[in-house]
Design a protein around this motif. Structure first.
Motif, PDB file in Angstrom:
ATOM      1  N   ILE A   7      -7.461   4.930  -8.276  1.00 21.21           N
ATOM      2  CA  ILE A   7      -6.377   4.430  -7.431  1.00 21.21           C
ATOM      3  C   ILE A   7      -5.153   4.090  -8.279  1.00 21.21           C
ATOM      4  O   ILE A   7      -5.195   3.202  -9.138  1.00 21.21           O
ATOM      5  N   THR A  11       4.095   2.014  -7.508  1.00 19.83           N
ATOM      6  CA  THR A  11       4.844   2.848  -6.562  1.00 19.83           C
ATOM      7  C   THR A  11       6.305   3.018  -6.989  1.00 19.83           C
ATOM      8  O   THR A  11       7.065   3.705  -6.329  1.00 19.83           O
ATOM      9  N   ILE A  41      -1.472   5.143  -3.827  1.00 25.20           N
ATOM     10  CA  ILE A  41      -1.241   4.247  -2.675  1.00 25.20           C
ATOM     11  C   ILE A  41       0.108   4.544  -2.014  1.00 25.20           C
ATOM     12  O   ILE A  41       0.285   4.280  -0.829  1.00 25.20           O
ATOM     13  N   TRP A  68      -5.791   4.313   5.909  1.00 21.97           N
ATOM     14  CA  TRP A  68      -6.140   3.776   4.585  1.00 21.97           C
ATOM     15  C   TRP A  68      -7.622   3.388   4.562  1.00 21.97           C
ATOM     16  O   TRP A  68      -8.349   3.701   3.619  1.00 21.97           O
ATOM     17  N   LEU A  93      -0.132  -2.875  -5.124  1.00 21.84           N
ATOM     18  CA  LEU A  93      -1.589  -2.713  -5.195  1.00 21.84           C
ATOM     19  C   LEU A  93      -2.297  -3.881  -4.512  1.00 21.84           C
ATOM     20  O   LEU A  93      -3.245  -3.689  -3.745  1.00 21.84           O
ATOM     21  N   ALA A  96      -2.109  -3.365  -0.842  1.00 21.54           N
ATOM     22  CA  ALA A  96      -2.999  -2.291  -0.375  1.00 21.54           C
ATOM     23  C   ALA A  96      -4.456  -2.775  -0.352  1.00 21.54           C
ATOM     24  O   ALA A  96      -5.225  -2.435   0.558  1.00 21.54           O
TER      25      ALA A  96
END
Ligand SMILES: Cc1cc2nc3c(=O)[nH]c(=O)nc-3n(C[C@H](O)[C@H](O)[C@H](O)COP(=O)(O)O)c2cc1C
Length: 187
Positions: A7, A11, A41, A68, A93, A96
């Motif tokens: 993962i 971003t 993500i 997701w 993160l 998410a």
């Protein structure tokens, strides 16, 4: 074979995380003891948490949450590639992760951190979060330095020794991921 998600936890435009996550994925693909997928993500376009009910209740209302959740549900283990921002992981993160609950439970996780101090403080913070999510986090981790594993702090050139720690981390994540799959299959 168990399925492991790598993962990518940053971003930011121009992020270093992309090169790091690709390196992790390329090395993972040379192994034959698990299946691996690179999860960015950013591709899920998650807003700041907008679910009215706490995720632990499992009543997701938004389409982005459902997408997701459906993706994360397919994995048995995770490798979080995390930057260090202000001595923690990235807000993106953490956000998410916060969106879901049961999709993380009773699975295994390992970490690849990067930053001026190898991302170690971000990883320590994530380990606390894993406890609440009932994720078993392994001991071995990869700590990449902005000063010695990146040229000009931007071009990723990892020292050779990190491949060994990455493989050790994968060994542990795959072992625990397999053990916990048996537990989930039983219950
Ligand atoms: C908002 C922000 C805060 C940061 N704070 C830290 C920090 O506390 N410790 C550290 O080692 N590096 C810190 N850095 C440096 C980042 O670890 C480094 O820029 C890294 O490449 C960020 O990951 P990314 O490029 O994938 O976004 C920070 C960078 C940003 C953008």
């Amino acid at each position: 074979m168990i399925k492991v998600a790598i993962i990518l936890g940053s971003t930011r435009p121009g992020r270093n995380g992309e090169a790091v996550a690709k390196w992790v994925y390329e090395l993972a693909k040379t192994r034959s003891d698990a299946e691996f997928e690179l999860i960015d993500i950013k591709d899920f376009n998650l807003p700041l948490l907008d679910e009215p009910v706490p995720p632990s209740m499992g009543r997701y209302s938004q389409e982005h949450t459902k997408a997701w959740a459906a993706k994360i549900d397919t994995f048995d283990a995770f490798v979080f590639v995390t930057p260090e921002y202000n001595h923690g992981t990235s807000g993106a993160l953490k956000n998410a992760i916060d969106f879901l609950y049961k999709e993380w439970n009773n699975k295994a996780a390992g970490f690849v951190g990067y930053g001026s101090a190898g991302g170690t403080r971000a990883v320590e913070q994530l380990r606390l979060v894993m406890g609440e999510l009932q994720v078993a986090d392994v001991r071995a981790q990869v700590a990449l330095s902005l000063f010695t594993d990146f040229e000009n702090m931007t071009t990723f050139k990892p020292a050779a020794r990190h491949e060994r720690s990455l493989n050790t981390m994968f060994d542990q994540v795959i072992a625990w991921g397999g053990a916990l799959k048996t537990l989930r299959d039983r219950t």
